[in-house]
Design an enzyme around this catalytic site. Structure first.
Site, mmCIF file in Angstrom:
data_model
loop_
_atom_site.group_PDB
_atom_site.id
_atom_site.type_symbol
_atom_site.label_atom_id
_atom_site.label_comp_id
_atom_site.label_asym_id
_atom_site.label_seq_id
_atom_site.Cartn_x
_atom_site.Cartn_y
_atom_site.Cartn_z
ATOM 1 C CB SER A 102 11.791 5.128 41.339
ATOM 2 O OG SER A 102 12.507 5.734 40.279
ATOM 3 C CG HIS A 136 18.918 -5.067 15.342
ATOM 4 N ND1 HIS A 136 18.519 -3.979 14.595
ATOM 5 C CD2 HIS A 136 18.198 -4.998 16.507
ATOM 6 C CE1 HIS A 136 17.604 -3.296 15.259
ATOM 7 N NE2 HIS A 136 17.390 -3.886 16.426
ATOM 8 C CB SER A 138 17.557 -1.458 18.723
ATOM 9 O OG SER A 138 16.887 -2.593 19.234
ATOM 10 C CB SER A 146 13.690 4.864 18.476
ATOM 11 O OG SER A 146 14.194 3.833 17.658
#
Length: 273
Positions: A102, A136, A138, A146
């Site tokens: 996929s 930052h 993430s 997270s």
């Protein structure tokens, strides 16, 4: 005697004035190394690489594509107080399981930041950038997936010779320990980098070493061999080897050993860090 002292004073002040003029010219040339770039320019390497692991079986799920987009924006053409130039920065690194059925993206890491950069010369006329940045990083996900942290970073990058560029960077990590247990053990508190021009304008090699805070087991090493097929074009064929932790945030606790090949667009100059 008065004329003698006056003559000596004139020589002294003339020397001081010439020194100041030379220093101002030198500082201008250091700043000019940033100003000759467009205000919007490449920050870190931009690349598109595909590769396989070296420590596990190679199949459709272990091979992948890694690519990175990175740019910076200089906000002013005149320095702030202290000779610092302000910048906005953004880097995005993605891991794409392109060979799986996929073709999902296993991870995307986002790294925006702001920085101030002070160009200057070290002894011997070595162009150097001192940078303070707030960043930052993430993966933009929530729940147990997270991964996020912030850093206040300080760096020095210097062209110590026509062929060598070296850098040192340290940071104060700010981490949510509940969502990211022991992340600081893996991201560590600093890194060292070096670039060597094997054949200027054609062949170069890069190395980036990050030391985790663990005694032995943590950290990472990334090396690259770059070949520029056309001197008038700013793209390279790159062979990259990564071994260690935190190549991606989602798997920061997993040891990776990957070799990849592909295309890279590099900063025109030595980059701010």
């Amino acid at each position: 005697m008065h004329f003698k002292y006056l003559f000596l004073c004139l020589i002294f002040f003339s020397f001081q004035s010439n020194s100041q003029i030379l220093e101002e010219k030198k500082n201008f040339r250091a700043a000019d190394s940033l100003l000759k770039e467009p205000s919007f320019s490449v920050h870190k390497d931009n690349y598109f690489l595909t590769g396989v692991p070296l420590d596990e079986p190679i199949d459709r799920n272990s091979a992948d594509v890694k690519y990175q987009i990175s740019f910076k924006l200089r906000l002013k053409s005149k320095p702030l107080w202290g000779g610092f130039f302000p910048y906005l920065m953004y880097t995005q690194k993605a891991f794409w399981d392109i060979y799986a059925s996929s073709k999902p993206f296993s991870e995307i890491n986002f790294n925006p930041g702001v920085a101030v950069v002070r160009p200057f010369y070290l002894k011997g006329g070595r162009l150097t950038y001192g940078t303070i940045s707030l960043e930052h990083e993430s993966n933009g996900r929530d729940s147990i997936y997270s991964r996020t942290w912030n850093m206040l970073a300080f760096s020095l990058k210097s062209q110590i010779s026509p062929r060598w560029i070296v850098g040192l960077r340290g940071w104060i990590p700010i981490v949510d320990k509940e969502d990211n247990p022991e992340l600081t053990k893996y991201v560590g508190y600093g890194e060292a980098s070096a670039t060597y021009q094997i054949q200027p304008g054609r062949w170069s090699a890069d190395i980036l070493f990050r030391k985790g805070s663990g005694l032995i087991n943590y950290g990472s090493l990334q090396t690259q061999l770059n070949w520029r097929p056309y001197k008038n074009e700013n793209y390279y064929l790159t062979l990259q080897w990564f071994i260690g932790y935190t190549e991606s945030l989602i798997d920061y606790q997993e040891h990776k050993n990957m070799i990849r090949i592909g295309f890279t667009i590099k900063p025109e100059n030595m980059g701010i860090f």
